[in-house]
Motif scaffolding. Structure first.
Motif, PDB file in Angstrom:
ATOM      1  N   MET A   1       0.726  -0.861  -0.069  1.00  0.00           N
ATOM      2  CA  MET A   1      -0.167  -0.097  -0.070  1.00  0.00           C
ATOM      3  C   MET A   1       0.809   1.372  -0.118  1.00  0.00           C
ATOM      4  O   MET A   1       0.623   1.935   0.702  1.00  0.00           O
ATOM      5  CB  MET A   1      -0.794  -0.148   1.471  1.00  0.00           C
ATOM      6  N   GLY A   2       2.360   1.185  -1.235  1.00  0.00           N
ATOM      7  CA  GLY A   2       3.228   1.988  -0.964  1.00  0.00           C
ATOM      8  C   GLY A   2       3.788   1.676   0.314  1.00  0.00           C
ATOM      9  O   GLY A   2       3.736  -0.116   0.744  1.00  0.00           O
ATOM     10  N   VAL A   3       4.814   1.617   0.942  1.00  0.00           N
ATOM     11  CA  VAL A   3       5.551   1.869   2.136  1.00  0.00           C
ATOM     12  C   VAL A   3       5.780   1.795   3.267  1.00  0.00           C
ATOM     13  O   VAL A   3       5.324   3.344   3.726  1.00  0.00           O
ATOM     14  CB  VAL A   3       7.221   1.382   1.857  1.00  0.00           C
ATOM     15  N   VAL A   4       4.948   1.545   4.343  1.00  0.00           N
ATOM     16  CA  VAL A   4       4.100   1.610   5.810  1.00  0.00           C
ATOM     17  C   VAL A   4       5.381   1.087   6.636  1.00  0.00           C
ATOM     18  O   VAL A   4       5.191  -0.326   6.764  1.00  0.00           O
ATOM     19  CB  VAL A   4       3.105   1.791   5.955  1.00  0.00           C
ATOM     20  N   GLU A   5       5.952   1.730   7.433  1.00  0.00           N
ATOM     21  CA  GLU A   5       7.102   1.195   8.189  1.00  0.00           C
ATOM     22  C   GLU A   5       5.990   0.748   9.884  1.00  0.00           C
ATOM     23  O   GLU A   5       5.133   1.372  10.129  1.00  0.00           O
ATOM     24  CB  GLU A   5       7.664   2.087   8.931  1.00  0.00           C
ATOM     25  N   PRO A   6       6.197  -0.222  10.234  1.00  0.00           N
ATOM     26  CA  PRO A   6       5.941  -0.803  11.819  1.00  0.00           C
ATOM     27  C   PRO A   6       6.250   0.316  12.860  1.00  0.00           C
ATOM     28  O   PRO A   6       7.092   0.884  12.968  1.00  0.00           O
ATOM     29  CB  PRO A   6       6.155  -1.487  11.692  1.00  0.00           C
ATOM     30  N   CYS A   7       4.565   0.737  13.621  1.00  0.00           N
ATOM     31  CA  CYS A   7       5.252   1.459  14.836  1.00  0.00           C
ATOM     32  C   CYS A   7       6.116   0.584  15.458  1.00  0.00           C
ATOM     33  O   CYS A   7       5.792  -0.205  16.098  1.00  0.00           O
ATOM     34  CB  CYS A   7       4.048   2.714  14.946  1.00  0.00           C
ATOM     35  N   PRO A   8       6.440   2.089  16.439  1.00  0.00           N
ATOM     36  CA  PRO A   8       7.311   1.515  17.776  1.00  0.00           C
ATOM     37  C   PRO A   8       6.605   0.455  18.390  1.00  0.00           C
ATOM     38  O   PRO A   8       5.478   1.046  18.895  1.00  0.00           O
ATOM     39  CB  PRO A   8       8.046   2.575  18.574  1.00  0.00           C
ATOM     40  N   GLY A   9       6.624  -0.504  18.685  1.00  0.00           N
ATOM     41  CA  GLY A   9       5.969  -1.747  19.633  1.00  0.00           C
ATOM     42  C   GLY A   9       4.712  -2.643  19.034  1.00  0.00           C
ATOM     43  O   GLY A   9       4.395  -3.790  19.118  1.00  0.00           O
ATOM     44  N   PHE A  10       4.776  -2.027  17.750  1.00  0.00           N
ATOM     45  CA  PHE A  10       3.911  -3.090  16.652  1.00  0.00           C
ATOM     46  C   PHE A  10       3.755  -4.606  16.316  1.00  0.00           C
ATOM     47  O   PHE A  10       3.113  -5.307  17.393  1.00  0.00           O
ATOM     48  CB  PHE A  10       3.391  -2.098  15.352  1.00  0.00           C
TER      49      PHE A  10
END
Length: 425
Positions: free
Chosen positions: A210-219
């Motif tokens: 979905m494009g590049v979406v990083e995981p948020c800290p702790g996800f």
């Protein structure tokens, strides 16, 4: 008329949309696809003799660049012995041992023919192991085109604006639950509402479809903890991130241990191949050890195994490749942000390591819903501008920009100069 246009006119008469994979049709960018004749290093060349700096990299696996000499030679040498045997070979044992050694969570593996097949098989294994039917996936994450995973998928499905797919029986989708990426609470609610019924949770550790979406800290750690608590199998779909973010994939990069992992064509040097694997007790449910059936004549194909071993060997012998790609990725993203700021644009630049994306969105992109706020018409204008300047990007707002070890700073600067000219215009 250009040769690419002539070929496309012929193609639409004999192939749906003139292509063998939807996003290649260029429909979302209002253009005609370029037909590629050859590729080498950081470049692809179309049938009209145009050279482009390529950021598709065959959708990820060409981390060493196109037409890598050692991979090509390995394929040529293996082909002298035959193309396919439909029988056990030493090469597939070597590949399985290599993957298990490089990725600690992979205690056993099974070779297949694509990332789609790897994911489909991993989910079947999880269901067989747990005796449960339901699975959780995330909106906007794409895990191939098998029936139960086309619910609110990303990649070409998202590009075409198709929320789901016709031809998928309602029963296939009934057991697929969708959560919100980067939102552990949405997962916890589904697990509680379906207590004891969820076999697996599958996630792209870095969303790349979905494009590049990083995981948020702790996800990611939150997902690991929830799966452990509820007895669900955690599956990392590393078809994009595997051996690209690090030799241990995203799981090594972020320090999270999944139960099962899927890899795609990067383990074949870009050839049609995939694999799934993980905890021994889960993998031993697979036939002939157990009752979860999965088979394939071309699984472990000797040509693909030879190509993959040549690629993984180079990555293992040259670990500084990942450091260079990280540095180049950071440089690319930082300068692109500076260009946007100077032009008064508040578009979002995301990415990690050698994966990047420019979202034509005004707000931070954290999930499927925020990704969909992107101005796809403006992206189409940008895409065609870049293509006219011989920059080969994916023809979709919702795909990644891939860097390879073959890209030079000169290539990146030439790309960014073209982008700067677009935003100044």
């Amino acid at each position: 008329m250009f040769r690419s246009e002539q070929l496309f006119e012929r193609a639409v008469k004999v192939m749906p949309g003139g292509v063998n994979s939807p996003v290649r049709a260029y429909q979302s960018v209002g253009s005609t696809p370029r037909f590629i004749r050859r590729a080498d290093g950081a470049y692809v060349y179309d049938v009209d003799q145009n050279r482009y700096i390529d950021y598709i990299c065959s959708w990820g696996p060409m981390i060493l660049g196109h037409n890598n000499m050692k991979i090509r030679e390995a394929v040529i040498q293996a082909s002298y012995e035959g193309l396919s045997f439909g029988a056990a070979t030493e090469m597939e044992v070597n590949m399985a041992e290599r993957i298990c050694r490089l990725v600690p969570s992979m205690e056993m593996v099974r070779m297949v023919n694509s990332g789609t097949e790897a994911v489909m098989s991993a989910i079947r294994a999880a269901r067989g192991y747990t005796g449960r039917n339901k699975i959780i996936k995330f909106e906007g994450c794409y895990h191939g085109h098998s029936d139960s995973l086309l619910v609110k998928a990303g990649s070409g499905v998202m590009t075409a604006g198709i929320p789901d797919s016709l031809g998928v029986p309602e029963g296939c989708a009934r057991d697929t639950l969708t959560a919100v990426y980067n939102d552990c609470d949405s997962v916890a609610r589904l697990l509680e509402e379906n207590k004891g019924e969820v076999a697996a949770l599958i996630v792209e550790p870095v969303a790349g479809n979905m494009g590049v979406v990083e995981p948020c800290p702790g996800f990611l750690q939150g997902l690991r903890d929830l799966c452990t608590e509820h007895g669900a199998v955690l599956i990392f779909d590393e078809v994009i991130t595997g051996f690209r973010l690090s030799l241990q994939g995203a799981q090594g990069y972020y320090g999270i241990t999944p139960d099962l992992t899927t890899f795609g064509k990067i383990i074949g040097g870009g050839m049609p191949v995939g694999c799934y694997g993980g905890r021994r007790e889960i993998m031993q449910t697979i036939a002939p050890c157990g009752s979860v059936y999965q088979a394939g004549t071309l699984s472990g194909n000797p040509i693909a195994m030879a190509a993959g071993l040549a690629e993984l060997t180079q990555l293992e012998e040259n670990p500084d490749i990942y450091l260079r790609l990280e540095e180049m990725g950071n440089y690319f993203r930082d300068r692109l942000r500076d260009i946007l700021k100077a032009a008064g644009k508040s578009y979002q630049v995301t990415g990690v390591g050698s994966l990047s994306c420019l979202f034509f969105a005004e707000q931070p992109v954290l999930n499927y819903q925020t990704a969909k706020t992107s101005d796809t018409a403006e992206f189409a204008r940008y895409f065609n501008w870049m293509l006219d300047h011989h920059i080969h990007l994916a023809p979709s707002q919702f795909e990644a920009i891939f860097l390879s070890a073959a890209h030079t700073k000169k290539d990146v600067d030439e790309t960014l100069d073209a982008a700067e000219e677009f935003f100044r215009a």
